[in-house]
Design a protein around this motif. Sequence first.
Motif, PDB file in Angstrom:
ATOM      1  N   GLY A  54     -38.499   7.621  34.480  1.00 48.78           N
ATOM      2  CA  GLY A  54     -38.057   8.054  35.792  1.00 48.78           C
ATOM      3  C   GLY A  54     -37.864   9.555  35.853  1.00 48.78           C
ATOM      4  N   ARG A  55     -37.094   9.975  36.854  1.00 48.66           N
ATOM      5  CA  ARG A  55     -36.794  11.392  37.074  1.00 48.66           C
ATOM      6  C   ARG A  55     -35.370  11.652  36.591  1.00 48.66           C
ATOM      7  N   PHE A  56     -35.229  12.581  35.658  1.00 49.04           N
ATOM      8  CA  PHE A  56     -33.925  12.869  35.074  1.00 49.04           C
ATOM      9  C   PHE A  56     -33.681  14.378  35.082  1.00 49.04           C
ATOM     10  N   THR A  57     -32.410  14.727  35.118  1.00 47.65           N
ATOM     11  CA  THR A  57     -32.016  16.134  35.116  1.00 47.65           C
ATOM     12  C   THR A  57     -31.290  16.461  33.827  1.00 47.65           C
ATOM     13  N   ASP A  92     -41.132  11.433  35.327  1.00 44.00           N
ATOM     14  CA  ASP A  92     -41.871  10.466  34.500  1.00 44.00           C
ATOM     15  C   ASP A  92     -41.569  10.646  33.015  1.00 44.00           C
ATOM     16  N   VAL A  93     -40.299  10.633  32.673  1.00 44.83           N
ATOM     17  CA  VAL A  93     -39.881  10.728  31.280  1.00 44.83           C
ATOM     18  C   VAL A  93     -38.884   9.612  30.995  1.00 44.83           C
ATOM     19  N   VAL A 150     -40.031  16.521  25.361  1.00 41.90           N
ATOM     20  CA  VAL A 150     -40.236  17.725  26.162  1.00 41.90           C
ATOM     21  C   VAL A 150     -38.976  18.573  26.258  1.00 41.90           C
ATOM     22  N   PHE A 151     -37.815  17.949  26.066  1.00 45.10           N
ATOM     23  CA  PHE A 151     -36.566  18.716  26.179  1.00 45.10           C
ATOM     24  C   PHE A 151     -35.441  17.954  25.487  1.00 45.10           C
ATOM     25  N   ALA A 155     -32.325  13.195  24.636  1.00 46.28           N
ATOM     26  CA  ALA A 155     -33.698  13.656  24.407  1.00 46.28           C
ATOM     27  C   ALA A 155     -34.563  13.059  25.507  1.00 46.28           C
ATOM     28  N   PHE A 156     -35.483  13.850  26.037  1.00 48.07           N
ATOM     29  CA  PHE A 156     -36.325  13.422  27.150  1.00 48.07           C
ATOM     30  C   PHE A 156     -37.754  13.274  26.615  1.00 48.07           C
ATOM     31  N   VAL A 157     -38.230  12.027  26.622  1.00 51.15           N
ATOM     32  CA  VAL A 157     -39.486  11.660  25.973  1.00 51.15           C
ATOM     33  C   VAL A 157     -40.573  11.521  27.024  1.00 51.15           C
ATOM     34  N   SER A 158     -41.683  12.247  26.819  1.00 53.10           N
ATOM     35  CA  SER A 158     -42.795  12.172  27.772  1.00 53.10           C
ATOM     36  C   SER A 158     -43.823  11.127  27.368  1.00 53.10           C
TER      37      SER A 158
END
Length: 405
Positions: free
Chosen positions: A68-71, A333-334, A364-365, A371-374
């Motif tokens: 989804g979309r995360f900040t 989309d992560v 990615v970040f 952790a944000f996984v692509s």
Amino acid sequence: MSHPVNENTVRPERGKAGPLKTALVSIMIVLVGVALIWLIFKTEPKATRKDMARETAMLVDVETVRRGRFTPTIEVLGQVVPAREVTLGSRVGGEVVYQADVFTPGRRVGKGEELLRIDPADYQALLQQRRSELQQARADLELEQGQQTVARQEFELLGEDIETVNDALILRKPQLEQAKARVAAAEAAVRQAELNLARTRIRAPFQAQVLSREVTLGSQVSAGQSLGRLVGTSQYWVEASVPLSKLRWLTFSADNGNASALVNLYHDTVWPSGQSREGRLTQLVGELDTNARMARVLITVDDPLALNQSEGQPPLILGTFLRAEIEGRALDDVVRIDRNLVRRNNTVWVMEDRELAIRDVQIVFRDEEHAFVSSGLEDGDEVIVNELASVVAGARLRLEGERNE
């Protein structure tokens, strides 16, 4: 003559065979023992991690992830500094004859409020003198205008034409211009005297808090002398340092008119748990922090002293260090997972058909918590959240309440 046989000389020869035979028997026993031990270890069944994994399903806890979309959040440390600061200075000299009670360190003052007054007597007298000089200059101008009119009438009575060359002299135009100049100079002198008189009253240029006071009632001050220091109470800045690699994830108020990033500020050692103040990421300072070699940014906090907010909001104190959580750019989309679920070499353990799968992931970040996984994880994957004693791809797994088959 024959000698009888001595039996004692024969017995030692028979005794030599006894120790040799004993040694050979001992060696044979040792060799047989070694052979038996080797045979035992050779034929013993082996227990491997893989075999154990096949025999016993490990109990695990899992977390279902979603794309989804995360900040993300970027955590930095910043210092509270004034957004607006001024050092009061005197424009005129003299004795301080009045000091307001609010002109005390720590007190708040309103815009235009009088703080100090310098003895105005000399400036009042000078203003009166300048006004008298202005009246005299205006009177001289009227007289000169009258003389110019008389000169013109005299030449008209003579009936002669005035040559262009002599026109200015005959009609006293230079004298008239001098009189006008004296009037203008006198008017300027009056305005300057009025300004000096007004400057004997020292006022707050904006709504502020007094940080220091350097003079008091009866002090003799001179033009340009510092009187005190004020800081504006409408806004404070939090000056923070951000790693250069994370600048691209930040949104400043000047970026194409976009709304600036939201910032939550915490003073962990002073404020109660969970209490925070809100600010906005305002500006990137075009200079690196000389100590940490990181980018300097400014976070703006409105009403820093909590004068217009509900009770319970903590005021900011200049010079204190705060922990700032800056809201980064949204990631689309992560998959967001706890950062401690990323294992060695950027891998994640996933339960797939009740078996352990070790996934390589692309991150990615990373922020302080997530952790944000692509790539590497898909929507609905079940990520293992607990530690495993044996990590072998294909190992059987089970959840709480399931039978170990």
